[in-house]
Each structure stands twice: as C-alpha cells, then as structure tokens.
Scaffold this active site. Structure first.
Site, PDB file in Angstrom:
ATOM      1  CG  HIS A  54      -1.592  -1.080   1.463  1.00  0.00           C
ATOM      2  ND1 HIS A  54      -1.307  -2.324   2.217  1.00  0.00           N
ATOM      3  CD2 HIS A  54      -3.274  -1.282   1.166  1.00  0.00           C
ATOM      4  CE1 HIS A  54      -2.491  -2.853   2.079  1.00  0.00           C
ATOM      5  NE2 HIS A  54      -3.463  -2.715   1.563  1.00  0.00           N
ATOM      6  CG  ASP A  57       1.673  -0.930   3.643  1.00  0.00           C
ATOM      7  OD1 ASP A  57       1.014  -0.767   4.677  1.00  0.00           O
ATOM      8  OD2 ASP A  57       1.245  -1.935   2.517  1.00  0.00           O
ATOM      9  CD  GLU A 181      -8.034  -8.168  -1.018  1.00  0.00           C
ATOM     10  OE1 GLU A 181      -8.052  -8.566   0.201  1.00  0.00           O
ATOM     11  OE2 GLU A 181      -7.348  -7.374  -1.438  1.00  0.00           O
ATOM     12  CD  GLU A 217      -7.292 -12.091   2.315  1.00  0.00           C
ATOM     13  OE1 GLU A 217      -7.352 -12.235   3.370  1.00  0.00           O
ATOM     14  OE2 GLU A 217      -6.911 -11.018   1.678  1.00  0.00           O
ATOM     15  CG  ASP A 287      -3.325 -10.030   2.320  1.00  0.00           C
ATOM     16  OD1 ASP A 287      -2.907  -9.776   3.482  1.00  0.00           O
ATOM     17  OD2 ASP A 287      -4.471  -9.407   1.795  1.00  0.00           O
TER      18      ASP A 287
END
Length: 388
Positions: A54, A57, A181, A217, A287
């Site tokens: 991100h 981050d 997502e 995910e 993740d």
C-alpha cells in the site's frame, strides 16, 4: 520435489503482511516495525519473487515530497540489489479517520475526490516500479445502518471512481489492470462488493470492463461461508482472475489471515490443484498475518511456511492427478461427460430425441452411483501422504 522456493515459483508478499506488528482491537503491538528494505532483503533470502505494498506501507502518511522520494529511492535500491519485483500495488483507503465512511463511496464528496487523487498518485508509483496489477479493496465502503447509505447511489459513485481510474491509466499508457478484492463483514458491518460474485457482476457495468478483474482472498470468501476454489473457478471461467491472495482460514469467523495451508487444508489442496491445472500465470501472493505470539524469527518462519505449504500441496495435487486409480475413479464419476456439450446437435435434434425424454429411463439413471466417495478418499490419501 524440492520444497525450497525460488523466484520462478512467483511467490509474493505484501509489506503489510510480515510487517504486521501484532496490534489488534484488544491489544497493542508485540513486535517492532519492519523497515521495507529489511523486508525486501529477508524475503529475497527466503526465495520470494516479489513484494507488494500500500502507499502508506512504503511512504508514511503525511510525508513531505522530499521524504517520499527518499523512501522510494531506498526501496528501489533494495529491489535492484535483490532482483525482487513489484508485481502489484494498492492504496490504503481505510486506516486514516478521513475514510471512516469510505473512500470512493463516502457520503462526503470532498473525501471521494481526495481518495481518487491519493489513488492516482500511487498508480503513478506502481507503474514506475513495474507493477502490472493494481488491487482495490474497499474495506470502508459500506454501512452499519440502513438509512446511512443509498446503496444504488454508492454503486454509482463506485462505478464513477473505477471508470475515472480506467480513463487515467489508459491516458497515461500504463500497462496496468485493476483487481477488485471482495470481503464481507469487516471492518464495516455491511460492505459493498462482499464476494467474488458481487465483484464480477459489478465489473460488467464499467466502461472498460477489460481493465478490471478480481483479487479473491481465501479467508474472505470463507468468511461468507463460500467455497473458495469454486469462486476461483468462476473467476477463471470469466477470464477475470487478475490476482489472488493466499492465506488460511478456519470457517466463518473474523478474518484470521493465517499462514497459507493452516485452517482449511482440503480447500487449500483444491485451490492449488485448480491454479496449477488451469495455467494461472500470475503471482501466488500471500496476504497473511504472522500471529502476534511470534517474534521476528517466527515472522520469517511463518512466511517460509506459506511457500513451503504451497509447494507441498502442488506436489500432492500433481501426484493425485497422475495416479492411475484416480484417473479410473474420475471416469467412474463421469467427469469426462461433464466436459461434453449437452446438446451439440442443437435444439431441434434435442426436441426430436425420444431417448432424451419420452424413452428416458428415469429409474435406471437414478439408481446409478456416482462413485464420488471413492474419488474423494483417494484425494484424502494423497493429501495425507498415504499415496504417491
């Protein structure tokens, strides 16, 4: 087969995964923050292919332009020194309180405009670093109460945002696609686009649908009580599996983000079997969150475990498919017939075929066993290491 990963395996990790400090709603951090450069170096040593991020981050929120360039320079130097890649990037549109009511669907128009500019700025960086996929997780897009959000208007604003982003990457000539997502239940009580199916339906309404796919995910689909391999299969069928997030989850509960292979191991086997047999060429992106019980040694052990478990399951799936008894069991279960068109002869011949209805022996067909239990037990034998 070696279970030691190499860059050719295309394993990737987010900076926020191994970098999670263990802070949760009930407790403070249990580990120090990791420098992104250290993360790149350690993941490269473990055999990873790349790293994702991100914007916040890599570049702490509120950094000056000079500070921003310094962070980017150090990160790029680490990538060059290790050979690590950046196949995907994304925007943090959920941590800062300004996004408390969402980003692209916030009721406040000025917040929506800020969210778009924040995203566009990081898209430029993603393209600069060579990313080919841009993930969008709308974690704050939703509501807790019925009157607070006009869902139809919110979807209009979501569509508007993605259409604008598609226009931007096209105008800039970026070779970049978006992967939406889905996730249900948290952090908002009712999130927009909570499942793969919701996202696929939404994509068809966009102006440039070819630019948009999904980033499913493991834990997110299972939080909704859904079958993750089935969701992946539908995304593949639609040509929309642009990226994938791998982790572990134990049923319908909060988002556990366990290392890959922990939790529902049977589902993990079928997911690996599907990705490998379908020819998916994208990154295998982990993740996950190393449990807050772990020190930094435990963090890297957890990351290594994600890759090792994938390689073990890849071997188990290949052995299952190559087993002559499995191939016989597949035929007994008539999987080959499912691949055949039901009415290749056309509607007219179907209606004229008495064997299809008038003379069809319903009782005989009902009495035919499907042999699924034998097939499933063979899969269990391979998964548990009793065969192959």
């Amino acid at each position: 087969m070696s279970y030691q990963p190499t860059p050719e395996d295309r394993f990737t990790f987010g900076l926020w995964t191994v970098g999670w400090q263990g802070r949760d709603p009930f407790g403070d951090a249990t580990r120090r923050a990791l420098d992104p450069v250290e993360t790149v170096q350690r993941l490269a040593e473990l055999g990873a292919h790349g790293v994702t991020f991100h914007d916040d981050d890599l570049i702490p929120f509120g950094s000056s332009d000079t500070e921003r360039e310094s962070h980017i320079k150090r990160f790029r130097q680490a990538l060059d020194a290790t050979g690590m890649t950046v196949p995907m990037a994304t925007t943090n549109l959920f941590t800062h309180p300004v996004f408390k009511d969402g980003a692209f669907t916030a009721n406040d128009r000025d917040v929506r405009r800020y969210a778009l500019r924040k995203t566009i700025r990081n898209i430029d960086l993603a393209a600069e670093l060579g990313a080919k996929t841009y993930v969008a997780w709308g974690g704050r897009e939703g509501a807790e109460s019925g009157a607070a959000k006009d869902v139809r208007s919110a979807l209009d604003r979501m569509k508007e945002a993605f259409d604008l982003l598609g226009e931007y990457v096209t105008s800039q000539g970026y070779v970049l696609r978006f992967a939406i997502e889905p996730k249900p239940n948290e952090p908002r009580g009712d999130i927009l686009l909570p499942t793969v199916g919701h996202a696929l339906a939404f994509i068809e309404r966009l102006e440039r649908p070819e630019l948009y796919g999904v980033n499913p995910e493991v834990g997110h689909e299972q939080m909704a009580g859904l079958n993750f391999p089935h969701g992946i299969a539908q995304a593949l069928w639609a040509g929309k599996l642009f990226h994938i997030d791998l982790n572990g989850q134990s049923g319908i509960k909060y988002d556990q983000d366990l290392r890959f292979g922990a939790g529902d191991l049977r589902s993990a086997l079928w997911m690996v079997d599907l990705l490998e047999s379908a020819g998916y060429e994208g990154p295998r992106h982990f993740d996950f969150k190393p449990p807050r019980t772990e020190d930094l040694d435990g963090v890297w052990a957890s990351a290594a475990g994600c890759m090792r478990n994938y390689l073990i399951l890849k071997e188990r799936a290949a052995a299952f498919r190559a087993d002559p008894e499995v191939q016989e069991a597949l035929r007994a279960s008539r999987l080959d017939q499912l691949a055949q068109p039901t009415a290749a002869d056309g509607l007219e011949d179907l209606l004229a075929d008495r064997a299809a209805f008038e003379d069809f022996d319903v009782e005989a067909a009902a009495a035919r066993g499907m042999a699924f239990e034998r097939l499933d037990q063979l899969a269990m034998d391979h998964l548990l290491g009793a065969r192959g």
